[in-house]
Design a protein around this motif. Structure first.
Motif, PDB file in Angstrom:
ATOM      1  N   PHE A  67       0.909  -1.255   0.044  1.00 41.55           N
ATOM      2  CA  PHE A  67       0.105  -0.097  -0.093  1.00 41.55           C
ATOM      3  C   PHE A  67       0.851   1.397   0.008  1.00 41.55           C
ATOM      4  O   PHE A  67       2.113   1.298   0.729  1.00 41.55           O
ATOM      5  N   GLU A  68       0.466   2.246  -0.514  1.00 44.45           N
ATOM      6  CA  GLU A  68       0.824   3.634  -0.485  1.00 44.45           C
ATOM      7  C   GLU A  68      -0.289   4.561  -0.404  1.00 44.45           C
ATOM      8  O   GLU A  68      -1.364   4.282  -0.921  1.00 44.45           O
ATOM      9  N   GLU A  69      -0.107   5.390   0.374  1.00 41.12           N
ATOM     10  CA  GLU A  69      -1.409   6.305   0.649  1.00 41.12           C
ATOM     11  C   GLU A  69      -1.134   7.685   0.255  1.00 41.12           C
ATOM     12  O   GLU A  69       0.178   8.279   0.456  1.00 41.12           O
ATOM     13  N   CYS A  70      -2.128   8.432  -0.153  1.00 41.42           N
ATOM     14  CA  CYS A  70      -1.985   9.990  -0.372  1.00 41.42           C
ATOM     15  C   CYS A  70      -3.168  10.487   0.286  1.00 41.42           C
ATOM     16  O   CYS A  70      -4.580   9.993   0.111  1.00 41.42           O
ATOM     17  N   ALA A  71      -3.131  11.646   0.680  1.00 38.80           N
ATOM     18  CA  ALA A  71      -4.156  12.474   1.447  1.00 38.80           C
ATOM     19  C   ALA A  71      -4.622  13.760   0.570  1.00 38.80           C
ATOM     20  O   ALA A  71      -5.421  14.334   0.925  1.00 38.80           O
ATOM     21  N   THR A  72      -3.916  13.955  -0.434  1.00 43.38           N
ATOM     22  CA  THR A  72      -4.303  15.090  -1.448  1.00 43.38           C
ATOM     23  C   THR A  72      -4.012  14.647  -2.793  1.00 43.38           C
ATOM     24  O   THR A  72      -3.356  13.760  -3.181  1.00 43.38           O
ATOM     25  N   GLN A  73      -4.686  15.594  -3.647  1.00 42.54           N
ATOM     26  CA  GLN A  73      -4.765  15.256  -4.771  1.00 42.54           C
ATOM     27  C   GLN A  73      -3.425  15.542  -5.612  1.00 42.54           C
ATOM     28  O   GLN A  73      -3.139  14.804  -6.445  1.00 42.54           O
ATOM     29  N   VAL A 123     -10.634  13.339  -8.972  1.00 43.89           N
ATOM     30  CA  VAL A 123      -9.303  12.802  -9.099  1.00 43.89           C
ATOM     31  C   VAL A 123      -9.183  11.222 -10.125  1.00 43.89           C
ATOM     32  O   VAL A 123      -8.325  11.532 -10.880  1.00 43.89           O
ATOM     33  N   CYS A 124     -10.030  10.771 -10.092  1.00 38.93           N
ATOM     34  CA  CYS A 124     -10.244   9.475 -11.046  1.00 38.93           C
ATOM     35  C   CYS A 124     -10.180  10.075 -12.444  1.00 38.93           C
ATOM     36  O   CYS A 124      -9.680   9.445 -13.405  1.00 38.93           O
ATOM     37  N   ARG A 125     -11.162  11.036 -12.594  1.00 44.73           N
ATOM     38  CA  ARG A 125     -11.620  11.576 -13.922  1.00 44.73           C
ATOM     39  C   ARG A 125      -9.979  12.156 -14.767  1.00 44.73           C
ATOM     40  O   ARG A 125      -9.746  12.019 -15.614  1.00 44.73           O
ATOM     41  N   GLN A 126      -9.533  12.854 -13.631  1.00 42.08           N
ATOM     42  CA  GLN A 126      -8.113  13.767 -14.017  1.00 42.08           C
ATOM     43  C   GLN A 126      -7.125  12.611 -14.517  1.00 42.08           C
ATOM     44  O   GLN A 126      -6.383  12.590 -15.532  1.00 42.08           O
ATOM     45  N   ALA A 127      -6.963  11.462 -13.586  1.00 43.60           N
ATOM     46  CA  ALA A 127      -6.043  10.552 -13.944  1.00 43.60           C
ATOM     47  C   ALA A 127      -6.358   9.676 -15.371  1.00 43.60           C
ATOM     48  O   ALA A 127      -5.424   9.494 -15.927  1.00 43.60           O
ATOM     49  N   LYS A 128      -7.576   9.375 -15.299  1.00 48.02           N
ATOM     50  CA  LYS A 128      -8.100   8.690 -16.626  1.00 48.02           C
ATOM     51  C   LYS A 128      -7.606   9.464 -17.849  1.00 48.02           C
ATOM     52  O   LYS A 128      -7.297   9.016 -19.003  1.00 48.02           O
ATOM     53  N   ASP A 129      -7.647  10.915 -17.793  1.00 50.98           N
ATOM     54  CA  ASP A 129      -7.455  11.851 -19.027  1.00 50.98           C
ATOM     55  C   ASP A 129      -6.124  11.968 -19.054  1.00 50.98           C
ATOM     56  O   ASP A 129      -5.787  12.254 -20.091  1.00 50.98           O
ATOM     57  N   GLU A 130      -5.421  12.108 -18.052  1.00 50.71           N
ATOM     58  CA  GLU A 130      -4.088  12.661 -17.953  1.00 50.71           C
ATOM     59  C   GLU A 130      -2.694  11.585 -17.853  1.00 50.71           C
ATOM     60  O   GLU A 130      -1.452  11.845 -18.171  1.00 50.71           O
ATOM     61  N   VAL A 131      -2.898  10.454 -17.245  1.00 50.30           N
ATOM     62  CA  VAL A 131      -2.137   9.526 -16.965  1.00 50.30           C
ATOM     63  C   VAL A 131      -1.659   8.707 -18.180  1.00 50.30           C
ATOM     64  O   VAL A 131      -2.822   7.738 -18.107  1.00 50.30           O
ATOM     65  N   TYR A 132      -0.455   8.306 -18.627  1.00 46.73           N
ATOM     66  CA  TYR A 132      -0.303   7.225 -19.345  1.00 46.73           C
ATOM     67  C   TYR A 132      -0.377   5.957 -18.766  1.00 46.73           C
ATOM     68  O   TYR A 132       0.236   5.882 -17.644  1.00 46.73           O
ATOM     69  N   ASP A 133      -1.087   5.063 -19.478  1.00 46.89           N
ATOM     70  CA  ASP A 133      -1.107   3.577 -18.763  1.00 46.89           C
ATOM     71  C   ASP A 133      -1.659   3.886 -17.404  1.00 46.89           C
ATOM     72  O   ASP A 133      -1.264   3.200 -16.434  1.00 46.89           O
ATOM     73  N   CYS A 134      -3.024   4.612 -17.406  1.00 46.16           N
ATOM     74  CA  CYS A 134      -3.543   4.675 -15.894  1.00 46.16           C
ATOM     75  C   CYS A 134      -3.878   3.535 -15.348  1.00 46.16           C
ATOM     76  O   CYS A 134      -4.502   2.608 -16.193  1.00 46.16           O
ATOM     77  N   PRO A 135      -3.555   3.216 -14.106  1.00 46.23           N
ATOM     78  CA  PRO A 135      -4.209   2.043 -13.498  1.00 46.23           C
ATOM     79  C   PRO A 135      -5.643   2.072 -13.501  1.00 46.23           C
ATOM     80  O   PRO A 135      -6.118   3.081 -13.538  1.00 46.23           O
ATOM     81  N   PRO A 136      -6.236   0.842 -13.208  1.00 48.42           N
ATOM     82  CA  PRO A 136      -7.368   0.558 -13.042  1.00 48.42           C
ATOM     83  C   PRO A 136      -7.820   1.238 -11.715  1.00 48.42           C
ATOM     84  O   PRO A 136      -6.918   1.462 -10.881  1.00 48.42           O
ATOM     85  N   VAL A 137      -8.867   1.840 -11.807  1.00 50.57           N
ATOM     86  CA  VAL A 137      -9.535   2.754 -10.494  1.00 50.57           C
ATOM     87  C   VAL A 137     -10.518   1.896  -9.666  1.00 50.57           C
ATOM     88  O   VAL A 137     -11.529   1.657 -10.339  1.00 50.57           O
ATOM     89  N   LEU A 138     -10.640   1.831  -8.540  1.00 52.81           N
ATOM     90  CA  LEU A 138     -11.800   1.294  -7.866  1.00 52.81           C
ATOM     91  C   LEU A 138     -12.207   2.630  -6.851  1.00 52.81           C
ATOM     92  O   LEU A 138     -11.462   3.123  -6.253  1.00 52.81           O
ATOM     93  N   ALA A 139     -13.587   2.827  -7.160  1.00 52.66           N
ATOM     94  CA  ALA A 139     -14.004   4.105  -6.318  1.00 52.66           C
ATOM     95  C   ALA A 139     -14.759   3.777  -5.499  1.00 52.66           C
ATOM     96  O   ALA A 139     -15.640   2.908  -5.327  1.00 52.66           O
ATOM     97  N   VAL A 140     -14.706   4.470  -4.270  1.00 49.33           N
ATOM     98  CA  VAL A 140     -15.628   4.025  -3.069  1.00 49.33           C
ATOM     99  C   VAL A 140     -16.544   5.294  -2.900  1.00 49.33           C
ATOM    100  O   VAL A 140     -16.307   6.519  -2.570  1.00 49.33           O
ATOM    101  N   ILE A 141     -17.885   4.965  -2.799  1.00 45.42           N
ATOM    102  CA  ILE A 141     -18.865   6.065  -2.836  1.00 45.42           C
ATOM    103  C   ILE A 141     -19.766   5.996  -1.779  1.00 45.42           C
ATOM    104  O   ILE A 141     -19.944   4.772  -1.247  1.00 45.42           O
ATOM    105  N   GLY A 142     -20.194   7.009  -1.198  1.00 38.71           N
ATOM    106  CA  GLY A 142     -20.969   7.286   0.087  1.00 38.71           C
ATOM    107  C   GLY A 142     -22.509   6.862  -0.210  1.00 38.71           C
ATOM    108  O   GLY A 142     -23.261   6.632   0.753  1.00 38.71           O
ATOM    109  N   ARG A 143     -22.897   7.370  -1.405  1.00 37.09           N
ATOM    110  CA  ARG A 143     -24.176   7.379  -1.915  1.00 37.09           C
ATOM    111  C   ARG A 143     -24.709   6.811  -3.071  1.00 37.09           C
ATOM    112  O   ARG A 143     -23.910   6.634  -4.122  1.00 37.09           O
TER     113      ARG A 143
END
Length: 140
Positions: free
Chosen positions: A41-47, A76-96
């Motif tokens: 695991f690596e963790e980030c608290a800011t965009q 952050v997911c949208r930005q990564a998908k638009d801007e990161v070469y070979d963006c890793p798969p993203v798992l989103a955790v939603i509250g609602r």
């Protein structure tokens, strides 16, 4: 004897809440499925930290907290998908449940809801890890 690859996979967890990051780590454990490698695991608290880490490469799956502040995980997911070469798969955790459409807009590869169900969460992550193992591009 395990058939899982030996090299650990890097999971980047984004949330401004340390408790949420800990809950995600606990739900996953050391290995979400027997046929997969262990996770680191690596963790980030800011965009900005997420962007910088993704730019370095080597992340296998990104987990984003849709409730993070001030930059929500779905943005952050949208930005990564638009801007990161070979963006890793993203798992989103939603509250609602109503945020499902926003998770779709963000380009998230899988979505889980709060409260976190450890079995469902591990299964969703395992699917993304398998996907990454099959589709990983060579390093530049």
């Amino acid at each position: 004897m395990s058939t899982a690859p030996e090299s650990p996979m890097k999971i980047l967890v984004y949330s401004d809440d340390a408790n949420t990051r800990a809950e995600i780590r606990m739900a996953i454990g050391r290995r979400p499925a027997a046929d997969l490698p262990k996770v680191e695991f690596e963790e980030c608290a800011t965009q900005p930290a997420v962007v910088a880490r993704l730019d370095q490469g080597g992340v296998d799956v990104l987990i984003v907290d849709g409730e993070a502040q001030p930059a929500g995980g779905l943005g952050v997911c949208r930005q990564a998908k638009d801007e990161v070469y070979d963006c890793p798969p993203v798992l989103a955790v939603i509250g609602r449940r109503d945020d499902g459409w926003l998770a779709t807009w963000s380009g998230a590869d899988a979505v889980v809801g709060l409260p976190i169900d450890p079995m469902g969460f591990a299964n969703a992550l395992a699917g993304l890890m398998r996907q990454r193992l099959q589709n990983r591009l060579p390093a530049l």
